[in-house]
Motif scaffolding. Structure first.
Motif, PDB file in Angstrom:
ATOM      1  N   GLU A   1     -17.615  13.150  55.317  1.00  0.00           N
ATOM      2  CA  GLU A   1     -17.070  14.481  55.051  1.00  0.00           C
ATOM      3  C   GLU A   1     -17.488  14.955  53.660  1.00  0.00           C
ATOM      4  O   GLU A   1     -17.598  14.174  52.718  1.00  0.00           O
ATOM      5  N   GLY A   2     -17.664  16.253  53.525  1.00  0.00           N
ATOM      6  CA  GLY A   2     -18.033  16.817  52.230  1.00  0.00           C
ATOM      7  C   GLY A   2     -19.495  16.578  51.898  1.00  0.00           C
ATOM      8  O   GLY A   2     -20.230  15.894  52.615  1.00  0.00           O
ATOM      9  N   ASP A   3     -19.923  17.143  50.788  1.00  0.00           N
ATOM     10  CA  ASP A   3     -21.315  17.022  50.380  1.00  0.00           C
ATOM     11  C   ASP A   3     -21.484  15.817  49.469  1.00  0.00           C
ATOM     12  O   ASP A   3     -20.633  15.537  48.613  1.00  0.00           O
ATOM     13  N   VAL A   4     -22.588  15.098  49.643  1.00  0.00           N
ATOM     14  CA  VAL A   4     -22.884  13.913  48.837  1.00  0.00           C
ATOM     15  C   VAL A   4     -24.353  13.948  48.456  1.00  0.00           C
ATOM     16  O   VAL A   4     -25.189  14.575  49.131  1.00  0.00           O
ATOM     17  N   VAL A   5     -24.717  13.259  47.369  1.00  0.00           N
ATOM     18  CA  VAL A   5     -26.085  13.302  46.873  1.00  0.00           C
ATOM     19  C   VAL A   5     -27.065  12.684  47.857  1.00  0.00           C
ATOM     20  O   VAL A   5     -28.247  13.045  47.902  1.00  0.00           O
ATOM     21  N   GLU A   6     -26.586  11.754  48.685  1.00  0.00           N
ATOM     22  CA  GLU A   6     -27.475  11.115  49.656  1.00  0.00           C
ATOM     23  C   GLU A   6     -28.092  12.127  50.620  1.00  0.00           C
ATOM     24  O   GLU A   6     -29.182  11.889  51.149  1.00  0.00           O
ATOM     25  N   ARG A   7     -27.401  13.248  50.835  1.00  0.00           N
ATOM     26  CA  ARG A   7     -27.987  14.278  51.700  1.00  0.00           C
ATOM     27  C   ARG A   7     -29.268  14.839  51.057  1.00  0.00           C
ATOM     28  O   ARG A   7     -30.196  15.257  51.759  1.00  0.00           O
ATOM     29  N   GLY A   8     -29.328  14.851  49.739  1.00  0.00           N
ATOM     30  CA  GLY A   8     -30.541  15.285  49.050  1.00  0.00           C
ATOM     31  C   GLY A   8     -31.702  14.352  49.323  1.00  0.00           C
ATOM     32  O   GLY A   8     -32.840  14.799  49.544  1.00  0.00           O
ATOM     33  N   TYR A   9     -31.434  13.033  49.335  1.00  0.00           N
ATOM     34  CA  TYR A   9     -32.492  12.066  49.638  1.00  0.00           C
ATOM     35  C   TYR A   9     -32.940  12.186  51.095  1.00  0.00           C
ATOM     36  O   TYR A   9     -34.122  11.989  51.410  1.00  0.00           O
TER      37      TYR A   9
ATOM     38  N   TYR B   1     -29.880  19.584  44.849  1.00  0.00           N
ATOM     39  CA  TYR B   1     -28.979  18.426  44.945  1.00  0.00           C
ATOM     40  C   TYR B   1     -29.057  17.589  43.675  1.00  0.00           C
ATOM     41  O   TYR B   1     -28.041  17.103  43.155  1.00  0.00           O
ATOM     42  N   GLY B   2     -30.271  17.380  43.181  1.00  0.00           N
ATOM     43  CA  GLY B   2     -30.413  16.598  41.959  1.00  0.00           C
ATOM     44  C   GLY B   2     -29.685  17.223  40.791  1.00  0.00           C
ATOM     45  O   GLY B   2     -29.042  16.523  39.994  1.00  0.00           O
ATOM     46  N   ARG B   3     -29.758  18.546  40.668  1.00  0.00           N
ATOM     47  CA  ARG B   3     -29.068  19.234  39.562  1.00  0.00           C
ATOM     48  C   ARG B   3     -27.553  19.153  39.738  1.00  0.00           C
ATOM     49  O   ARG B   3     -26.832  18.854  38.792  1.00  0.00           O
TER      50      ARG B   3
END
Length: 542
Positions: free
Chosen positions: A110-118, A146-148
């Motif tokens: 649930e929610g946004d996580v940095v792994e989605r950027g990868y 995502y990185g920022r």
């Protein structure tokens, strides 16, 4: 306590970037003593030390340990890293399966996580492999975002690099290098992990090489070399580093040293279990052999490049041209001009296309290619491409008898290549200067420039180019036994110039031109201007 102490030492060595020590200690421990994080560290050290199989196995174990621990995000990261390794090894189908598994894992979060950027990064590379650059560019911007937002320096740097390369492929070169420069700031500041630092370094240098931004390529290659040397035992990225050094050595005329460096690069790739860039190393070897006149070795190297999935052009068409196989070179160049439409790879093809088309007698086609090259060079702002465009312009001008235009363009090319410390290319432009001066009737100055160019080629051991200048100087027999003046007349005939036009260009009377032409027909045993022009093209006298 022994296992605990070993783990402590291994983890400290990893943090200090003592890869050999960390790898040996971690790989020597029982798997039951290692955590998911330890397996991940083992995978990274194995990758950096060129132990690809160990890296894959450690990543698989890290994934299983993450799953067993219920660490969904850690499992997703392991799956994505495993996909990267598989893509790099050419196992696209299996790698895509791991990307899909990572996506299913993240769908549960649930929610946004940095792994989605990868995940977006890997999906973007999937679009690139399909040639879907617009879709890839949209994802690249999201990766950077995502990185920022998550203050993840690795993801930010790779996102910027990803964006920059795609901008360059879209001919937005200034925007692309602005993004790549920003990515390199994070790397040089030490904010990015070793793994992603190496990836960003190599991506940036490859971009420079693709559009011939040789000054920036030299700076970043030096930085990469220093970075590699600061990590004893490092194998990953050292192959690419060696290739880039070899490219620069060839540019600067150190051919023997370039071949040694390129051989070293191939050996490092082999030590690392292979790499797609080995084809680039083979191609660069071919280019170096071609300039030295080692044509059989060049042909073999181009074959090896093709076997490793790297294009063998335009080096091979220039090799065919050097061997007098003009028809084959022309056919290949015309095909490539139809096939290669993207501006970045096309910019590397056009200089060769100009030479081949002039040799084939298609001066109008060469002029069109030259004008396109000039436009791309100005758009890219690449000093090397601008110098190449100047040289191409001089060749076209000489082919049409425009001595004054040829002289201006040739001198611009000479100055540009000299600033880049590129002696071979500078000497080639000096030959064009000499030919233009001869057309203008300044034989003494022409001889001086040609002799200087010959000295450079002799120093470089560039035998084919040295022989070409020797022929222009009359030191060895020109095919057909033509005199230097007859050779100039023949070149203008091949360019389609009439006797009055030749007389004006060479400051001769029409009667003298007619006499030279009669002598040329006799010496070459031909009966027409068309046949004489064909002789000139076949023997590379234009």
């Amino acid at each position: 306590m022994g296992v605990v102490d070993d783990l402590h030492r291994a983890r400290e060595a990893y943090e200090r970037r003592e890869w050999v020590s960390a790898y040996r200690t971690l790989s020597g421990l029982d798997e039951s003593d290692l955590s998911a994080g330890d397996f991940a560290a083992l995978a990274i050290t194995a990758y950096l030390l060129g132990q690809r199989n160990d890296c894959v196995q450690a990543t698989q174990r890290a994934y299983k340990a993450n799953v067993d621990d219920g660490d969904v995000l850690g499992a997703a990261r392991s799956a994505l890293w495993l996909a990267t390794l598989l893509f790099e090894g050419g196992e696209v189908a299996i790698g895509s399966g791991w990307v899909a598994r990572a996506q299913r894992l993240l769908d549960e979060v649930e929610g946004d996580v940095v792994e989605r950027g990868y995940l977006l990064e890997m999906q973007g590379f999937g679009h690139i492999m399909k040639g879907e650059l617009a879709e890839a560019a949209a994802l690249a911007r999201q990766v950077t975002d995502y990185g920022r937002r998550f203050h993840d320096a690795d993801l930010l740097a790779v996102g910027l690099s990803f964006e920059g390369r795609l901008a360059i492929y879209s001919a937005r070169v200034a925007d692309g290098f602005r993004l790549l420069d920003e990515a390199m700031v994070w790397v040089l500041a030490g904010e990015v992990s070793p793994l992603y630092s190496g990836l960003v370094y190599c991506s940036a240098i490859e971009a420079c090489q693709e559009i011939s931004d040789l000054g920036r390529a030299g700076e970043w290659t030096h930085a990469l070399t220093t970075w590699c040397e600061s990590q004893p035992g490092l194998v990953a990225f050292t192959g690419q580093c060696a290739v880039h050094r070899g490219q620069l050595m060839r540019l600067h005329g150190a051919y023997a040293e370039a071949l040694v460096e390129l051989d070293r690069a191939a050996a490092r790739y082999a030590a690392a279990g292979g790499h797609q860039a080995v084809g680039l190393a083979c191609y660069e070897r071919g280019e170096t052999h071609r300039l030295r006149g080692d044509y059989d070795a060049a042909d073999t190297a181009y074959d090896e490049a093709a076997e490793h999935g790297h294009h063998a052009q335009p080096g091979r068409v220039l090799l065919w041209l050097s061997r007098g196989r003009v028809d084959e070179a022309e056919a290949a160049v015309r095909r490539l001009l139809v096939e290669v439409r993207d501006p970045v790879p096309r910019s590397g093809l056009l200089p060769a296309a100009v030479e081949v088309l002039i040799a084939a007698g298609d001066v109008d086609g060469a002029a069109e290619a030259m004008q396109e090259l000039d436009g791309l060079a100005r758009s890219f702002g690449s000093s090397a491409l601008l110098s190449a465009a100047s040289g191409a312009s001089a060749r076209v001008a000489l082919a049409t008898g425009d001595a004054a235009g040829a002289l201006t363009s040739a001198r611009a090319g000479l100055e540009g290549w000299a600033r880049l410390d590129a002696p071979y290319e500078a000497a080639r432009c000096r030959v064009l200067v000499g030919r233009a001066l001869r057309l203008l009737g300044d034989e003494a100055s022409a001889t001086g420039d040609l002799a200087e160019a010959r000295r450079t080629f002799t120093t470089l051991a560039a035998a084919p180019a040295e022989r070409e200048v020797a022929e222009l100087l009359g030191d060895i027999d020109v095919p057909g036994g033509l005199s230097p003046r007859e050779l100039e007349v023949l070149r203008l005939v091949a360019a389609g110039r009439s006797n009055p036009e030749i007389a004006a260009a060479l400051f001769l009377s029409e009667k003298t031109v007619a006499r030279h032409l009669s002598n040329i027909f006799t010496k070459l045993d031909v009966g027409s201007r068309t046949a004489a022009a064909a002789f000139a093209y076949v023997h590379r006298l234009v």
